[in-house]
Design a protein around this motif. Structure first.
Motif, PDB file in Angstrom:
ATOM      1  N   GLU A  24      54.278  47.079  38.572  1.00 17.22           N
ATOM      2  CA  GLU A  24      54.763  46.322  37.421  1.00 17.22           C
ATOM      3  C   GLU A  24      53.954  46.558  36.153  1.00 17.22           C
ATOM      4  O   GLU A  24      54.478  46.405  35.053  1.00 17.22           O
ATOM      5  CB  GLU A  24      54.766  44.827  37.749  1.00 17.22           C
ATOM      6  N   GLY A  25      52.691  46.853  36.298  1.00 16.66           N
ATOM      7  CA  GLY A  25      51.831  46.996  35.140  1.00 16.66           C
ATOM      8  C   GLY A  25      51.531  45.651  34.495  1.00 16.66           C
ATOM      9  O   GLY A  25      52.081  44.619  34.893  1.00 16.66           O
ATOM     10  N   GLN A  26      50.639  45.676  33.521  1.00 18.98           N
ATOM     11  CA  GLN A  26      50.257  44.458  32.808  1.00 18.98           C
ATOM     12  C   GLN A  26      49.555  44.847  31.509  1.00 18.98           C
ATOM     13  O   GLN A  26      49.177  46.000  31.320  1.00 18.98           O
ATOM     14  CB  GLN A  26      49.357  43.575  33.670  1.00 18.98           C
ATOM     15  N   THR A  27      49.399  43.879  30.645  1.00 17.73           N
ATOM     16  CA  THR A  27      48.742  44.113  29.369  1.00 17.73           C
ATOM     17  C   THR A  27      47.227  44.111  29.556  1.00 17.73           C
ATOM     18  O   THR A  27      46.679  43.245  30.235  1.00 17.73           O
ATOM     19  CB  THR A  27      49.131  43.029  28.351  1.00 17.73           C
ATOM     20  N   PHE A  28      46.591  45.095  28.935  1.00 17.87           N
ATOM     21  CA  PHE A  28      45.136  45.164  28.860  1.00 17.87           C
ATOM     22  C   PHE A  28      44.764  45.140  27.387  1.00 17.87           C
ATOM     23  O   PHE A  28      45.473  45.705  26.554  1.00 17.87           O
ATOM     24  CB  PHE A  28      44.608  46.449  29.507  1.00 17.87           C
ATOM     25  N   ILE A  29      43.662  44.488  27.081  1.00  7.76           N
ATOM     26  CA  ILE A  29      43.188  44.368  25.712  1.00  7.76           C
ATOM     27  C   ILE A  29      41.784  44.962  25.661  1.00  7.76           C
ATOM     28  O   ILE A  29      40.965  44.706  26.556  1.00  7.76           O
ATOM     29  CB  ILE A  29      43.176  42.893  25.262  1.00  7.76           C
ATOM     30  N   VAL A  30      41.519  45.735  24.625  1.00 10.79           N
ATOM     31  CA  VAL A  30      40.219  46.388  24.505  1.00 10.79           C
ATOM     32  C   VAL A  30      39.594  46.056  23.156  1.00 10.79           C
ATOM     33  O   VAL A  30      40.256  46.116  22.116  1.00 10.79           O
ATOM     34  CB  VAL A  30      40.355  47.924  24.643  1.00 10.79           C
ATOM     35  N   ASP A  31      38.310  45.706  23.202  1.00  5.77           N
ATOM     36  CA  ASP A  31      37.482  45.563  22.011  1.00  5.77           C
ATOM     37  C   ASP A  31      36.462  46.696  22.051  1.00  5.77           C
ATOM     38  O   ASP A  31      35.818  46.916  23.088  1.00  5.77           O
ATOM     39  CB  ASP A  31      36.740  44.224  22.003  1.00  5.77           C
ATOM     40  N   ALA A  32      36.325  47.401  20.953  1.00  7.35           N
ATOM     41  CA  ALA A  32      35.376  48.506  20.880  1.00  7.35           C
ATOM     42  C   ALA A  32      34.480  48.323  19.666  1.00  7.35           C
ATOM     43  O   ALA A  32      34.971  48.164  18.550  1.00  7.35           O
ATOM     44  CB  ALA A  32      36.109  49.840  20.787  1.00  7.35           C
ATOM     45  N   ALA A  33      33.181  48.320  19.896  1.00  6.92           N
ATOM     46  CA  ALA A  33      32.193  48.291  18.809  1.00  6.92           C
ATOM     47  C   ALA A  33      31.514  49.651  18.799  1.00  6.92           C
ATOM     48  O   ALA A  33      30.894  50.050  19.787  1.00  6.92           O
ATOM     49  CB  ALA A  33      31.190  47.173  19.026  1.00  6.92           C
ATOM     50  N   LEU A  34      31.677  50.364  17.698  1.00  6.66           N
ATOM     51  CA  LEU A  34      31.170  51.721  17.572  1.00  6.66           C
ATOM     52  C   LEU A  34      29.913  51.712  16.716  1.00  6.66           C
ATOM     53  O   LEU A  34      29.939  51.229  15.578  1.00  6.66           O
ATOM     54  CB  LEU A  34      32.226  52.618  16.918  1.00  6.66           C
ATOM     55  N   GLY A  35      28.832  52.226  17.252  1.00  2.00           N
ATOM     56  CA  GLY A  35      27.597  52.363  16.482  1.00  2.00           C
ATOM     57  C   GLY A  35      27.654  53.640  15.667  1.00  2.00           C
ATOM     58  O   GLY A  35      27.689  54.738  16.218  1.00  2.00           O
ATOM     59  N   THR A  95      34.685  46.378  25.670  1.00  4.18           N
ATOM     60  CA  THR A  95      35.089  45.258  26.519  1.00  4.18           C
ATOM     61  C   THR A  95      36.554  45.427  26.850  1.00  4.18           C
ATOM     62  O   THR A  95      37.394  45.536  25.952  1.00  4.18           O
ATOM     63  CB  THR A  95      34.865  43.898  25.824  1.00  4.18           C
ATOM     64  N   VAL A  96      36.845  45.476  28.148  1.00  5.92           N
ATOM     65  CA  VAL A  96      38.226  45.546  28.622  1.00  5.92           C
ATOM     66  C   VAL A  96      38.599  44.168  29.147  1.00  5.92           C
ATOM     67  O   VAL A  96      37.908  43.626  30.019  1.00  5.92           O
ATOM     68  CB  VAL A  96      38.398  46.617  29.724  1.00  5.92           C
ATOM     69  N   HIS A  97      39.673  43.624  28.616  1.00  8.16           N
ATOM     70  CA  HIS A  97      40.193  42.324  29.029  1.00  8.16           C
ATOM     71  C   HIS A  97      41.383  42.533  29.953  1.00  8.16           C
ATOM     72  O   HIS A  97      42.247  43.373  29.668  1.00  8.16           O
ATOM     73  CB  HIS A  97      40.698  41.529  27.817  1.00  8.16           C
ATOM     74  N   LYS A  98      41.425  41.757  31.009  1.00  5.66           N
ATOM     75  CA  LYS A  98      42.558  41.776  31.941  1.00  5.66           C
ATOM     76  C   LYS A  98      43.045  40.334  32.093  1.00  5.66           C
ATOM     77  O   LYS A  98      42.761  39.653  33.074  1.00  5.66           O
ATOM     78  CB  LYS A  98      42.123  42.368  33.287  1.00  5.66           C
ATOM     79  N   PRO A  99      43.793  39.855  31.091  1.00  4.82           N
ATOM     80  CA  PRO A  99      44.163  38.431  31.064  1.00  4.82           C
ATOM     81  C   PRO A  99      45.154  38.010  32.141  1.00  4.82           C
ATOM     82  O   PRO A  99      45.293  36.818  32.397  1.00  4.82           O
ATOM     83  CB  PRO A  99      44.749  38.244  29.657  1.00  4.82           C
ATOM     84  N   ASP A 100      45.821  38.969  32.763  1.00  3.79           N
ATOM     85  CA  ASP A 100      46.785  38.641  33.814  1.00  3.79           C
ATOM     86  C   ASP A 100      46.302  39.101  35.182  1.00  3.79           C
ATOM     87  O   ASP A 100      47.102  39.408  36.069  1.00  3.79           O
ATOM     88  CB  ASP A 100      48.141  39.278  33.489  1.00  3.79           C
ATOM     89  N   ALA A 101      44.993  39.144  35.366  1.00  4.45           N
ATOM     90  CA  ALA A 101      44.421  39.574  36.641  1.00  4.45           C
ATOM     91  C   ALA A 101      44.956  38.702  37.787  1.00  4.45           C
ATOM     92  O   ALA A 101      45.206  37.506  37.596  1.00  4.45           O
ATOM     93  CB  ALA A 101      42.899  39.482  36.590  1.00  4.45           C
ATOM     94  N   PRO A 102      45.136  39.292  38.965  1.00  2.22           N
ATOM     95  CA  PRO A 102      45.666  38.537  40.099  1.00  2.22           C
ATOM     96  C   PRO A 102      44.590  37.657  40.739  1.00  2.22           C
ATOM     97  O   PRO A 102      43.992  38.004  41.762  1.00  2.22           O
ATOM     98  CB  PRO A 102      46.146  39.635  41.047  1.00  2.22           C
ATOM     99  N   ILE A 103      44.337  36.526  40.105  1.00  2.00           N
ATOM    100  CA  ILE A 103      43.348  35.561  40.595  1.00  2.00           C
ATOM    101  C   ILE A 103      44.093  34.278  40.945  1.00  2.00           C
ATOM    102  O   ILE A 103      44.995  33.860  40.210  1.00  2.00           O
ATOM    103  CB  ILE A 103      42.280  35.289  39.513  1.00  2.00           C
ATOM    104  N   SER A 104      43.702  33.648  42.048  1.00  2.00           N
ATOM    105  CA  SER A 104      44.463  32.499  42.561  1.00  2.00           C
ATOM    106  C   SER A 104      44.070  31.157  41.952  1.00  2.00           C
ATOM    107  O   SER A 104      44.610  30.126  42.339  1.00  2.00           O
ATOM    108  CB  SER A 104      44.313  32.417  44.087  1.00  2.00           C
ATOM    109  N   VAL A 105      43.152  31.153  40.997  1.00  2.00           N
ATOM    110  CA  VAL A 105      42.742  29.901  40.347  1.00  2.00           C
ATOM    111  C   VAL A 105      42.984  30.024  38.852  1.00  2.00           C
ATOM    112  O   VAL A 105      43.057  31.135  38.313  1.00  2.00           O
ATOM    113  CB  VAL A 105      41.251  29.600  40.625  1.00  2.00           C
ATOM    114  N   PRO A 106      43.121  28.907  38.146  1.00  2.00           N
ATOM    115  CA  PRO A 106      43.327  28.977  36.700  1.00  2.00           C
ATOM    116  C   PRO A 106      42.141  29.656  36.004  1.00  2.00           C
ATOM    117  O   PRO A 106      40.989  29.433  36.356  1.00  2.00           O
ATOM    118  CB  PRO A 106      43.420  27.508  36.280  1.00  2.00           C
TER     119      PRO A 106
END
Length: 125
Positions: A24-35, A95-106
């Motif tokens: 199904e795929g899912q949305t991933f969000i990335v923050d990148a700080a470049l020096g 930083t890679v965000h996985k806001p829809d990770a398959p976790i069984s708790v809120p």
């Protein structure tokens, strides 16, 4: 070290260890700080003297939407390496965000953050 930050880059990927994540795929969000040392670019007002953050953003999203990996740790490493391939980028925090990770708790979010710099550039400092 100066910083260029790309926050909230979004892409749909099929990363994960579970078959449903791959199918199904899912949305991933990335923050990148470049020096980056931006002094030469500021003086010359020339894009060639700094990191092209538009091009880097496209590379990051291409990795998110590209070949699936099991772990977001792997994805973060690949993104860091792609950013460090730009000669103007001396160090990076991803930083890679996985806001829809398959976790069984809120939960609000799952993230992995890596900080990297190239060995050659690290020794030169």
């Amino acid at each position: 070290m100066d910083r260029i930050e790309l926050l909230g880059l979004r892409g749909r990927g099929r990363h994960g260890v579970f078959p449903r994540e791959r199918a199904e795929g899912q949305t991933f969000i990335v923050d990148a700080a470049l020096g980056v040392d931006v002094r030469a670019a500021a003086v010359s007002d020339d894009l060639a003297a700094t990191a092209d953050y538009g091009a880097i953003a496209e590379k990051i999203v291409a990795l998110v939407e590209g070949e699936p990996v099991n772990l977001i740790e792997t994805l973060a490493e690949r993104i860091a390496a792609a950013c460090l391939a730009d000669p103007a980028v001396r160090e990076v925090q991803i930083t890679v965000h996985k806001p829809d990770a398959p976790i069984s708790v809120p939960f609000d979010d799952v993230t992995v953050t890596v900080r990297r710099r190239t060995e050659a550039r690290q020794e030169a400092r």
